[in-house]
Scaffold this motif. Structure first.
Motif, PDB file in Angstrom:
ATOM      1  N   UNK A  32       0.829  -1.209   0.000  1.00 55.99           N
ATOM      2  CA  UNK A  32       0.000   0.000   0.000  1.00 55.99           C
ATOM      3  C   UNK A  32       0.864   1.260   0.000  1.00 55.99           C
ATOM      4  N   UNK A  33       1.910   1.293   0.810  1.00 56.53           N
ATOM      5  CA  UNK A  33       2.795   2.464   0.876  1.00 56.53           C
ATOM      6  C   UNK A  33       3.488   2.692  -0.464  1.00 56.53           C
ATOM      7  N   UNK A 137      13.226  -0.823   6.258  1.00 55.37           N
ATOM      8  CA  UNK A 137      12.787  -0.860   7.652  1.00 55.37           C
ATOM      9  C   UNK A 137      11.419  -0.209   7.698  1.00 55.37           C
ATOM     10  N   UNK A 138      10.486  -0.875   8.363  1.00 53.70           N
ATOM     11  CA  UNK A 138       9.132  -0.341   8.532  1.00 53.70           C
ATOM     12  C   UNK A 138       8.824  -0.274  10.022  1.00 53.70           C
ATOM     13  N   UNK A 139       8.043   0.724  10.378  1.00 61.24           N
ATOM     14  CA  UNK A 139       7.621   0.881  11.764  1.00 61.24           C
ATOM     15  C   UNK A 139       6.114   1.087  11.792  1.00 61.24           C
ATOM     16  N   UNK A 144      -0.858   1.491  10.743  1.00 66.93           N
ATOM     17  CA  UNK A 144      -0.282   0.588   9.742  1.00 66.93           C
ATOM     18  C   UNK A 144       1.236   0.617   9.867  1.00 66.93           C
ATOM     19  N   UNK A 145       1.860  -0.333   9.195  1.00 64.29           N
ATOM     20  CA  UNK A 145       3.312  -0.326   9.066  1.00 64.29           C
ATOM     21  C   UNK A 145       3.659   0.671   7.970  1.00 64.29           C
ATOM     22  N   UNK A 146       4.561   1.579   8.268  1.00 58.94           N
ATOM     23  CA  UNK A 146       4.970   2.605   7.302  1.00 58.94           C
ATOM     24  C   UNK A 146       6.468   2.487   7.057  1.00 58.94           C
TER      25      UNK A 146
END
Length: 164
Positions: A32-33, A137-139, A144-146
């Protein structure tokens, strides 16, 4: 006198979908990102930064810088002129971060769009074809995870290391 018995309803079982695994959620949020970030390539004036990256993260700052450059120089991609294909190769977790390793093949052409109403006057700004492998790297921001930051491990111009 005879009366009808009280109406009873048989509970209908709710259709439950099994919860996604944490890995599946990270993959979906990554996809999605990337889609939102790709939209910024086609229409930099409507870029939704919050749907892409953690605010003030390296990825947020990089995205804002690229979009500003494109709006300042009137650059953008044109639908149907190239694409980005990617494959998620690995997802892992360390602490509060998720790490997504992808391989991507990018054939998107960036144009200087002189007159948006006249596609015949577009000038090719960058038509490099390339592929790259990135460990993102996602946080999680609570929704959501961004994206937080990406580290290139391979980057090859003029070739497709991903074998799409």
């Amino acid at each position: 006198p005879f009366t009808d018995p009280p109406a009873t309803t048989t509970p209908v079982p709710a259709t439950e979908t099994p919860p996604e695994s944490k890995e599946d959620q990270v993959k979906a949020d990554y996809t999605a990102a990337v889609a939102v970030r790709e939209h910024c390539t086609y229409d930099p004036y409507t870029c939704d930064y919050a749907a892409i990256a953690i605010p003030e993260s390296p990825m947020d700052m990089q995205t804002r810088q690229i979009v500003k450059q494109r709006t300042d120089l009137n650059l953008r991609a044109v639908v149907g002129k190239g694409s980005v294909q990617f494959r998620i190769e690995n997802v892992g977790f360390e602490g509060d971060s998720a790490f997504v390793t992808i391989c991507a093949y990018d054939t998107v052409v960036i144009y200087d769009v002189v007159d948006p109403t006249n596609p015949d006057d577009d000038i090719i700004y960058n038509d490099d074809v390339g592929s790259y492998r990135v460990r993102w790297e996602m946080r999680n921001d609570g929704l959501a995870w961004r994206l937080y930051e990406g580290i290139n491990s391979d980057r090859v111009i003029g070739s497709n290391i991903c074998e799409f």
